[in-house]
Write a protein that holds these residues in place. Structure first.
Motif, mmCIF file in Angstrom:
data_model
loop_
_atom_site.group_PDB
_atom_site.id
_atom_site.type_symbol
_atom_site.label_atom_id
_atom_site.label_comp_id
_atom_site.label_asym_id
_atom_site.label_seq_id
_atom_site.Cartn_x
_atom_site.Cartn_y
_atom_site.Cartn_z
ATOM 1 N N ALA A 217 -4.598 0.552 -0.435
ATOM 2 C CA ALA A 217 -4.824 1.875 -0.186
ATOM 3 C C ALA A 217 -3.933 2.611 0.613
ATOM 4 O O ALA A 217 -3.555 3.639 0.474
ATOM 5 C CB ALA A 217 -6.408 2.006 0.325
ATOM 6 N N VAL A 218 -3.539 2.059 1.832
ATOM 7 C CA VAL A 218 -2.842 2.427 2.728
ATOM 8 C C VAL A 218 -1.368 2.437 2.329
ATOM 9 O O VAL A 218 -0.752 3.668 2.327
ATOM 10 C CB VAL A 218 -2.565 1.462 4.021
ATOM 11 C CG1 VAL A 218 -1.369 1.986 4.934
ATOM 12 C CG2 VAL A 218 -3.954 1.600 4.871
ATOM 13 N N TYR A 219 -0.755 1.765 1.449
ATOM 14 C CA TYR A 219 0.645 1.600 0.861
ATOM 15 C C TYR A 219 0.644 2.896 -0.346
ATOM 16 O O TYR A 219 1.482 3.565 -0.270
ATOM 17 C CB TYR A 219 0.567 0.361 0.162
ATOM 18 C CG TYR A 219 1.749 0.091 -1.051
ATOM 19 C CD1 TYR A 219 3.124 0.087 -0.428
ATOM 20 C CD2 TYR A 219 1.716 0.513 -2.287
ATOM 21 C CE1 TYR A 219 4.137 0.004 -1.046
ATOM 22 C CE2 TYR A 219 2.878 0.242 -3.070
ATOM 23 C CZ TYR A 219 4.130 0.337 -2.687
ATOM 24 O OH TYR A 219 5.109 0.009 -3.252
ATOM 25 N N ASP A 220 -0.715 2.774 -0.882
ATOM 26 C CA ASP A 220 -0.293 4.042 -1.964
ATOM 27 C C ASP A 220 -0.847 5.413 -1.552
ATOM 28 O O ASP A 220 -0.010 6.456 -1.886
ATOM 29 C CB ASP A 220 -1.807 3.874 -3.049
ATOM 30 C CG ASP A 220 -1.479 2.816 -3.904
ATOM 31 O OD1 ASP A 220 -0.440 2.302 -4.362
ATOM 32 O OD2 ASP A 220 -2.620 2.186 -4.492
ATOM 33 N N TRP A 221 -1.212 5.446 -0.201
ATOM 34 C CA TRP A 221 -1.170 6.626 0.312
ATOM 35 C C TRP A 221 0.152 7.327 0.749
ATOM 36 O O TRP A 221 0.371 8.335 0.800
ATOM 37 C CB TRP A 221 -2.565 6.868 1.503
ATOM 38 C CG TRP A 221 -2.619 8.123 1.809
ATOM 39 C CD1 TRP A 221 -3.641 8.915 1.713
ATOM 40 C CD2 TRP A 221 -1.802 8.743 3.189
ATOM 41 N NE1 TRP A 221 -3.169 10.205 2.462
ATOM 42 C CE2 TRP A 221 -2.342 9.962 3.335
ATOM 43 C CE3 TRP A 221 -0.661 8.439 3.823
ATOM 44 C CZ2 TRP A 221 -1.886 10.951 4.445
ATOM 45 C CZ3 TRP A 221 -0.051 9.222 4.870
ATOM 46 C CH2 TRP A 221 -0.585 10.438 5.284
ATOM 47 N N VAL A 222 0.831 6.378 1.684
ATOM 48 C CA VAL A 222 1.893 6.380 2.152
ATOM 49 C C VAL A 222 3.109 6.783 0.901
ATOM 50 O O VAL A 222 3.709 7.858 1.167
ATOM 51 C CB VAL A 222 2.396 5.468 2.827
ATOM 52 C CG1 VAL A 222 4.003 5.755 3.167
ATOM 53 C CG2 VAL A 222 1.609 4.769 4.168
ATOM 54 N N ALA B 108 6.795 7.989 -13.768
ATOM 55 C CA ALA B 108 8.115 7.136 -13.824
ATOM 56 C C ALA B 108 8.234 6.284 -12.551
ATOM 57 O O ALA B 108 9.001 5.343 -12.951
ATOM 58 C CB ALA B 108 9.222 8.335 -13.864
ATOM 59 N N ALA B 109 7.722 6.542 -11.496
ATOM 60 C CA ALA B 109 8.039 5.963 -10.383
ATOM 61 C C ALA B 109 7.055 4.676 -10.084
ATOM 62 O O ALA B 109 7.245 3.592 -9.540
ATOM 63 C CB ALA B 109 7.739 6.538 -9.096
ATOM 64 N N LYS B 110 6.262 4.454 -11.188
ATOM 65 C CA LYS B 110 5.100 3.450 -11.323
ATOM 66 C C LYS B 110 5.797 2.030 -11.212
ATOM 67 O O LYS B 110 5.202 1.342 -10.353
ATOM 68 C CB LYS B 110 4.111 3.645 -12.425
ATOM 69 C CG LYS B 110 2.917 2.576 -12.316
ATOM 70 C CD LYS B 110 2.052 2.679 -13.338
ATOM 71 C CE LYS B 110 0.982 1.766 -13.349
ATOM 72 N NZ LYS B 110 -0.245 1.753 -14.434
ATOM 73 N N PRO B 111 6.769 1.714 -11.937
ATOM 74 C CA PRO B 111 7.325 0.496 -11.733
ATOM 75 C C PRO B 111 7.741 0.053 -10.343
ATOM 76 O O PRO B 111 7.654 -1.152 -10.046
ATOM 77 C CB PRO B 111 8.603 0.453 -12.592
ATOM 78 C CG PRO B 111 8.193 1.414 -13.795
ATOM 79 C CD PRO B 111 7.443 2.592 -13.193
ATOM 80 N N TYR B 112 8.480 0.959 -9.535
ATOM 81 C CA TYR B 112 8.869 0.826 -8.339
ATOM 82 C C TYR B 112 7.662 0.610 -7.391
ATOM 83 O O TYR B 112 7.727 -0.178 -6.573
ATOM 84 C CB TYR B 112 9.788 2.068 -7.644
ATOM 85 C CG TYR B 112 10.835 2.140 -8.420
ATOM 86 C CD1 TYR B 112 11.911 1.503 -8.091
ATOM 87 C CD2 TYR B 112 10.971 3.073 -9.739
ATOM 88 C CE1 TYR B 112 13.281 1.749 -8.866
ATOM 89 C CE2 TYR B 112 12.194 3.185 -10.357
ATOM 90 C CZ TYR B 112 13.411 2.371 -9.924
ATOM 91 O OH TYR B 112 14.431 2.670 -10.659
ATOM 92 N N ARG B 113 6.426 1.582 -7.644
ATOM 93 C CA ARG B 113 5.420 1.433 -6.720
ATOM 94 C C ARG B 113 4.794 -0.023 -6.905
ATOM 95 O O ARG B 113 4.227 -0.761 -5.769
ATOM 96 C CB ARG B 113 4.399 2.651 -7.062
ATOM 97 C CG ARG B 113 2.953 2.440 -6.504
ATOM 98 C CD ARG B 113 1.873 3.218 -7.188
ATOM 99 N NE ARG B 113 2.131 4.367 -7.101
ATOM 100 C CZ ARG B 113 1.761 5.457 -6.344
ATOM 101 N NH1 ARG B 113 0.972 5.138 -5.317
ATOM 102 N NH2 ARG B 113 2.091 6.545 -6.382
#
Length: 290
Positions: A116-121, A222-227
């Motif tokens: 959750a913290v990672y996604d928020w950042v 488009a950034a989902k693979p990086y995330r």
């Protein structure tokens, strides 16, 4: 001058390390907080030029956790310190704690909170190319600007994770060159790790997600693979120099505390030289692929 001394671990092999220069004395020592090795050199008396050359062979591999498994177990004693607040990681600051609580509301377990913290950042910060070097890693400033570079964004992740009860630390390193690349003087990079009971330390790199978004002009979709990739993995084009440790005082007693130890650090007549400003302290990092 204090020079971070790369060492081998499970994911990197450092061999044939040599150093040469016109220094007066040198010693090999260990930084008290993080345990990182470093080379310490001194130059005595007036000299037209002071220089040090360090060479080594590096073999690195992808750092990837194939499966994130959480078990109900207490954090080991050596990990507990990575939940505590520090001067540069104010996880006990009121606004930081409130935000961490908001981000992780309803999330269970270490893994759920770390994600959750990672996604928020990733969703709430962006890369600022105008920041010198890798940034200073000031949590309050990064929160106010919602932007920065890798040290800023990684430190923000670590502070919010700790405020949520997740052990986390910064990782300071150097990007290796890609095929055909020879000058990697601007290759220093910072990412993070969190500790997951049942798995161990897990790499995360929200700053490289924001970098990809900025450089490739990606949409959120488009950034989902990086995330997804940078939560649990980092690429093989990097080596670690130090993990954790901020506000460093070396054994030799540097006059000014070092924010973080990733760049070479030097003092002349008791005053620090700015490693982000080559007009006062110049260095180059060259890379040759084998």
């Amino acid at each position: 001058m204090w020079f971070p001394y790369p060492t081998s671990d499970l994911n990197q092999k450092i061999e044939n390390l040599h150093f040469d220069g016109n220094y007066s004395t040198f010693t090999l020592s260990r930084e008290p907080q993080s345990g990182a090795l470093y080379l310490y050199t001194e130059w005595h008396g007036p000299q037209k030029e002071r220089h040090l050359t360090v060479t080594f062979d590096a073999t690195a591999q992808e750092r990837k956790v194939a499966k994130l498994v959480e078990q109900p177990a207490p954090f080991p004693p050596e990990v507990v310190k990575y939940v505590k607040a520090e001067f540069w990681i104010p996880s006990d600051e009121k606004k930081v704690k409130a935000l961490a609580h908001q981000i992780t509301a309803g999330k269970k377990g270490t893994l759920g909170k770390a994600r959750a913290v990672y996604d928020w950042v990733v969703d709430n910060t962006k890369r600022d190319p105008n920041v010198p070097g890798c940034g200073v890693g000031n949590v309050q400033a990064t929160l106010a600007a919602r932007s920065g570079k890798c040290a800023d964004i990684s430190t923000l992740y670590v502070a919010l994770a700790r405020a949520a009860g997740v052990p986390a630390r910064e990782v300071f390193g150097l990007r290796l060159g890609r095929p055909g690349q020879t000058d990697i003087s601007n290759g220093h990079h910072c990412w993070a790790e969190f500790y997951l009971p049942g798995t161990g330390w897990v790499p995360v790199d929200p700053a490289d997600v924001t970098k990809a978004v900025y450089e490739k002009k990606l949409t959120r979709a488009a950034a989902k693979p990086y995330r997804e990739y940078y939560f649990g993995a980092v690429d093989e084009f990097r080596i670690v120099l130090q993990k954790g440790g901020r506000g460093i005082v070396f054994t030799e007693g540097n006059k000014e505390k070092v924010n973080y130890f990733m760049y070479p650090y030097a003092e002349a007549d008791g005053k620090s030289l700015d490693y982000c400003r080559p007009e006062t302290f110049a260095y180059t990092v060259k890379f040759r692929e084998r």
